[in-house]
Every structure is written in C-alpha cells, then in structure tokens.
Design a protein around this motif. Structure first.
Motif, mmCIF file in Angstrom:
data_model
loop_
_atom_site.group_PDB
_atom_site.id
_atom_site.type_symbol
_atom_site.label_atom_id
_atom_site.label_comp_id
_atom_site.label_asym_id
_atom_site.label_seq_id
_atom_site.Cartn_x
_atom_site.Cartn_y
_atom_site.Cartn_z
ATOM 1 N N GLY A 135 0.794 -1.224 0.000
ATOM 2 C CA GLY A 135 0.000 0.000 0.000
ATOM 3 C C GLY A 135 0.825 1.270 0.000
ATOM 4 N N LEU A 136 2.147 1.140 0.080
ATOM 5 C CA LEU A 136 3.039 2.300 0.112
ATOM 6 C C LEU A 136 3.661 2.529 -1.258
ATOM 7 C CD1 LEU A 136 4.968 1.503 3.424
ATOM 8 C CD2 LEU A 136 2.897 2.883 3.167
ATOM 9 N N ASN A 137 3.777 3.809 -1.630
ATOM 10 C CA ASN A 137 4.403 4.150 -2.909
ATOM 11 C C ASN A 137 5.555 5.143 -2.767
ATOM 12 O OD1 ASN A 137 2.668 2.664 -4.860
ATOM 13 N ND2 ASN A 137 1.065 3.990 -4.004
ATOM 14 N N THR A 138 5.531 5.932 -1.696
ATOM 15 C CA THR A 138 6.541 6.974 -1.523
ATOM 16 C C THR A 138 7.051 6.993 -0.086
ATOM 17 O OG1 THR A 138 5.002 8.720 -0.842
ATOM 18 C CG2 THR A 138 5.314 8.398 -3.227
ATOM 19 N N LEU A 139 8.124 7.709 0.120
ATOM 20 C CA LEU A 139 8.650 7.895 1.467
ATOM 21 C C LEU A 139 7.635 8.590 2.358
ATOM 22 C CD1 LEU A 139 10.889 7.957 3.613
ATOM 23 C CD2 LEU A 139 11.796 10.006 2.494
ATOM 24 N N ASN A 140 6.932 9.569 1.829
ATOM 25 C CA ASN A 140 5.942 10.284 2.641
ATOM 26 C C ASN A 140 4.760 9.394 3.021
ATOM 27 O OD1 ASN A 140 7.054 12.969 3.017
ATOM 28 N ND2 ASN A 140 6.966 13.119 0.799
ATOM 29 N N ASP A 141 4.428 8.411 2.168
ATOM 30 C CA ASP A 141 3.425 7.412 2.556
ATOM 31 C C ASP A 141 3.892 6.666 3.802
ATOM 32 O OD1 ASP A 141 1.858 8.067 0.372
ATOM 33 O OD2 ASP A 141 2.494 6.348 -0.834
ATOM 34 N N LEU A 142 5.168 6.312 3.813
ATOM 35 C CA LEU A 142 5.735 5.592 4.947
ATOM 36 C C LEU A 142 5.692 6.440 6.214
ATOM 37 C CD1 LEU A 142 7.524 2.989 5.736
ATOM 38 C CD2 LEU A 142 9.450 4.561 5.500
ATOM 39 N N LEU A 143 6.057 7.707 6.087
ATOM 40 C CA LEU A 143 6.068 8.590 7.260
ATOM 41 C C LEU A 143 4.655 8.838 7.776
ATOM 42 C CD1 LEU A 143 8.805 11.124 6.096
ATOM 43 C CD2 LEU A 143 9.061 9.154 7.627
ATOM 44 N N ASP A 144 3.686 8.941 6.881
ATOM 45 C CA ASP A 144 2.284 9.079 7.298
ATOM 46 C C ASP A 144 1.825 7.826 8.042
ATOM 47 O OD1 ASP A 144 2.109 11.601 6.184
ATOM 48 O OD2 ASP A 144 1.167 10.912 4.322
ATOM 49 N N TRP A 145 2.246 6.674 7.563
ATOM 50 C CA TRP A 145 1.904 5.403 8.213
ATOM 51 C C TRP A 145 2.459 5.380 9.634
ATOM 52 C CZ3 TRP A 145 4.608 0.132 6.984
ATOM 53 C CH2 TRP A 145 3.921 -0.915 7.623
ATOM 54 N N SER A 146 3.662 5.909 9.819
ATOM 55 C CA SER A 146 4.290 5.895 11.141
ATOM 56 C C SER A 146 3.458 6.661 12.165
ATOM 57 C CB SER A 146 5.699 6.476 11.069
ATOM 58 O OG SER A 146 5.674 7.881 10.920
ATOM 59 N N LYS A 147 2.721 7.670 11.696
ATOM 60 C CA LYS A 147 1.913 8.482 12.605
ATOM 61 C C LYS A 147 0.695 7.732 13.136
ATOM 62 C CE LYS A 147 3.441 12.671 10.248
ATOM 63 N NZ LYS A 147 3.056 13.793 9.365
ATOM 64 N N THR A 148 0.356 6.622 12.477
ATOM 65 C CA THR A 148 -0.785 5.812 12.921
ATOM 66 C C THR A 148 -0.352 4.669 13.830
ATOM 67 O OG1 THR A 148 -0.720 4.222 11.082
ATOM 68 C CG2 THR A 148 -1.873 6.314 10.697
ATOM 69 N N MET A 149 0.962 4.537 14.040
ATOM 70 C CA MET A 149 1.512 3.424 14.828
ATOM 71 C C MET A 149 2.111 3.971 16.121
ATOM 72 S SD MET A 149 1.009 0.759 12.808
ATOM 73 C CE MET A 149 2.236 -0.509 13.135
ATOM 74 N N PRO A 150 1.437 3.782 17.257
ATOM 75 C CA PRO A 150 1.934 4.328 18.528
ATOM 76 C C PRO A 150 3.363 3.910 18.859
ATOM 77 C CG PRO A 150 -0.310 3.546 18.768
ATOM 78 C CD PRO A 150 0.141 3.105 17.408
ATOM 79 N N ALA A 151 3.719 2.680 18.513
ATOM 80 C CA ALA A 151 5.071 2.194 18.807
ATOM 81 C C ALA A 151 6.061 2.538 17.706
ATOM 82 C CB ALA A 151 5.046 0.689 19.031
ATOM 83 N N GLY A 152 5.586 3.172 16.662
ATOM 84 C CA GLY A 152 6.464 3.528 15.564
ATOM 85 C C GLY A 152 6.650 2.395 14.572
ATOM 86 N N LEU A 153 7.486 2.620 13.589
ATOM 87 C CA LEU A 153 7.782 1.620 12.573
ATOM 88 C C LEU A 153 9.187 1.073 12.780
ATOM 89 C CD1 LEU A 153 6.450 3.366 9.316
ATOM 90 C CD2 LEU A 153 5.229 1.789 10.848
ATOM 91 N N SER A 154 9.310 -0.226 12.669
ATOM 92 C CA SER A 154 10.627 -0.850 12.804
ATOM 93 C C SER A 154 11.319 -0.875 11.451
ATOM 94 C CB SER A 154 10.487 -2.277 13.337
ATOM 95 O OG SER A 154 9.736 -3.080 12.437
ATOM 96 N N TYR A 155 12.628 -0.637 11.474
ATOM 97 C CA TYR A 155 13.375 -0.728 10.225
ATOM 98 C C TYR A 155 14.733 -1.361 10.478
ATOM 99 C CZ TYR A 155 16.451 3.277 11.365
ATOM 100 O OH TYR A 155 17.385 4.113 11.927
ATOM 101 N N GLY A 156 15.217 -2.062 9.472
ATOM 102 C CA GLY A 156 16.490 -2.744 9.597
ATOM 103 C C GLY A 156 17.554 -2.136 8.713
ATOM 104 N N SER A 157 18.799 -2.284 9.149
ATOM 105 C CA SER A 157 19.943 -1.860 8.342
ATOM 106 C C SER A 157 21.065 -2.857 8.560
ATOM 107 C CB SER A 157 20.405 -0.456 8.744
ATOM 108 O OG SER A 157 21.184 -0.497 9.924
#
Length: 323
Positions: A135-157
């Motif tokens: 459902g994501l197409n852009t970086l800003n889609d991802l950042l908007d999604w993070s605002k709906t997640m109280p614990a934030g989004l996990s990411y790996g590197s």
C-alpha cells in the motif's frame, strides 16, 4: 554514469580515477589472498567482493577467497584486517563510511586513517528505503503510516552507524516520525526480514535487494541520494520528497593494513582498477546493483576522508554515541 557528489570534490576524484594504469600483475608472497567482507553473506560488501574476486584472481598469483567476518557494524572484520600481516594478502572490502566511525563510536580499536590504507574503489551501490507493504508508494506514505503506529515503525539496516542508518535517523529527526532501528550483522538479514514483513521497512543497498525488487516482493520508496541513478532511473531521490542534502550511497572500497608497503598497495590498486574499468566486468557489477568506478589509491583515500567530513556534523547533531 557515476552520480556526482553534491559536496566537495567527487567530480575531481572521478577525473583522477580514469587516469591510465599499467598492466602488471601483483607480486604477493602468499598462496591465498583473502578479501574480508566485514558484514554477512549476501550484503553489498560480500557481493562486491565476489564479483571483484572473479576478475582479480587472474591478475594476481594467489588464489582469492572471500571471507565474511560480520559484527559490531563492520568493526569485527575491520579489526581482523588491521591485525593481519601487512603483506597485501589480507584485504578489507568496506565502504567509505568507515571514516565516520571515529565520530560515532565512543571507543574504536582502530584508526581508519592510520591503521588502514586505501587501495581502490570497486563502485557505488545506491542506498534505498524499501518495504513489503504494497500500500506504500513513496517515502511520505511511509512517514504518514508511522503516525498511525503508537510504537512507531521498525526498520532494519546492515548495522549501527552505517550511512543508511544515519540517513534514516536524519529523516526521522526532520520529520518527527518514530522510526525504531533494528541493526543486523550485515544487509542480508535486514533484507530477509524486510521481504518477510517482520520489519516495517528496510534501509538497504540496491545490491542486496535487486532480486526481491524484480520479483515484486518489496517496493523501493525512496533513493537516499540527491540525484537519480543510472542503475534504476525511475527511482525517486529523497531530495524530491522533501529531504534535501542526504547522500547515503554505499561506496565500496578495498583497504589494506596500514603498514602495507607502498609498492604492494600501488600494484594491487592497479590490478583492482583494471578489473573495475574492464567493460566485460561492468555487466557483472551492474547486475547486482553496483555502478563500477575505477579509482586509484590516492583518490580512494581522498574519498574516504571526504565521507567522514560530510557526515561528522550529522552524527554530532543527532548525538549518535555508539559503544
């Protein structure tokens, strides 16, 4: 064409890099040359080392093996090379980001400017943000999604303190998004968990995720550099998504123990440069997401130092203090 850096002297370095070289083979007094990748199998360093080894082995007397020594953001493998004999028989395949470690680590068992010597550059693989969320197409889609997640989004590197980690932390700082870092011992683990959906997204090198993008298992949301890349012209740079000034391309370099004799460094540099410039190997590099860049030892050293200078202010501003 290599994407020109926006800060400093990358254009000059590239001009130096294409100077002619000799065709002599490296004279090494060992039966085996080790290319040490300080991250796990399947990551950009590992992939680059293996492609380089195929072209380099006919030019040097010893057989070449690629040895993975992951851990501590690349510091385990790096320290191993630093402590190895300075005879050209053990080389490190790292990134210019090793120069940032003096700023981000409280204690470092080596000095990248004195305990290591630059030999040459293999190429650059773009760093990207990718997710399995269709459902994501852009970086800003991802950042908007993070605002709906109280614990934030996990990411790996690929590890703490690598440039893709720093780039995402800079994005989080600017956007006030809650992005929770999960460091891995190399890009392969982070890629696997991004593909499976165990992570909300990954900040990964193009070299480590090309097959999964082609199969549609993950989607690239942003290119973490100011300008497009010829490897994937359709990718949207982060500068076009509201975050200018971020350049986290992974420049893959070869280094040797600091006391390696200059004659050996020069000979190895010439042979590496010959492989990287050879048109017959270009498709091999590009197929795994690496844009080959022929560059001699002195130009490589300048590139390493420039990377450290560019990212030092970001590390300080983000107050990154690694153990």
């Amino acid at each position: 064409m290599f994407v020109k850096r926006t800060v400093g002297t990358w254009g000059t370095l590239f001009a130096v890099a294409i100077a002619p070289i000799g065709a002599g083979a490296t004279e090494l007094k060992c039966n085996q040359l080790r290319l040490v990748a300080p991250f796990g199998p399947g990551g950009a360093n590992d992939v680059a080392a293996r492609v380089l080894a195929k072209g380099l082995e006919p030019l040097v007397k010893p057989a070449i093996i690629v040895e993975n020594r992951p851990g501590a953001g690349g510091n385990v493998g790096t320290a191993f090379v630093v402590g190895s004999a300075a005879d050209g028989c053990t080389l490190l395949v790292h990134g210019t980001a090793v120069a940032t470690y003096v700023h981000s680590y409280k204690q470092l068992s080596f000095d990248p400017f004195t305990d290591l010597v630059s030999v040459g550059i293999i190429g650059v693989t773009p760093t990207v943000i990718a997710s399995s969320n269709k459902g994501l197409n852009t970086l800003n889609d991802l950042l908007d999604w993070s605002k709906t997640m109280p614990a934030g989004l996990s990411y790996g590197s690929a590890g703490i303190g690598v440039l893709n980690h720093l780039a995402v932390e800079e994005i989080a700082s600017r956007s006030n998004a809650k992005l929770v870092h999960v460091p891995y011992r190399g890009g392969a683990g982070a890629t696997q968990d991004t593909v499976s959906g165990q992570l909300h997204f990954g900040t990964l090198t193009l070299a480590s995720i090309t097959p999964f993008v082609s199969s549609g298992q993950i989607k690239i949301l942003s290119l973490l550099q100011p300008t497009p890349t010829s490897l994937a012209p359709d990718l949207v740079p982060v500068s076009k998504q509201g975050f200018p000034g971020i350049n986290a391309g992974h420049h893959l370099i070869v280094m040797a123990p600091g006391k390696t004799p200059p004659a050996i460094v020069q000979a190895l540099s010439q042979d590496i440069e010959k492989v990287v410039r050879d048109p017959k190997y270009r498709p091999n590099f590009e197929a795994v997401g690496i844009e080959p860049i022929p560059m001699n030892a002195s130009a490589t050293d300048a590139a390493v130092r420039q990377t450290g200078a560019e990212w030092a202010p970001v590390i300080k501003r983000l107050n990154i203090q690694l153990q």
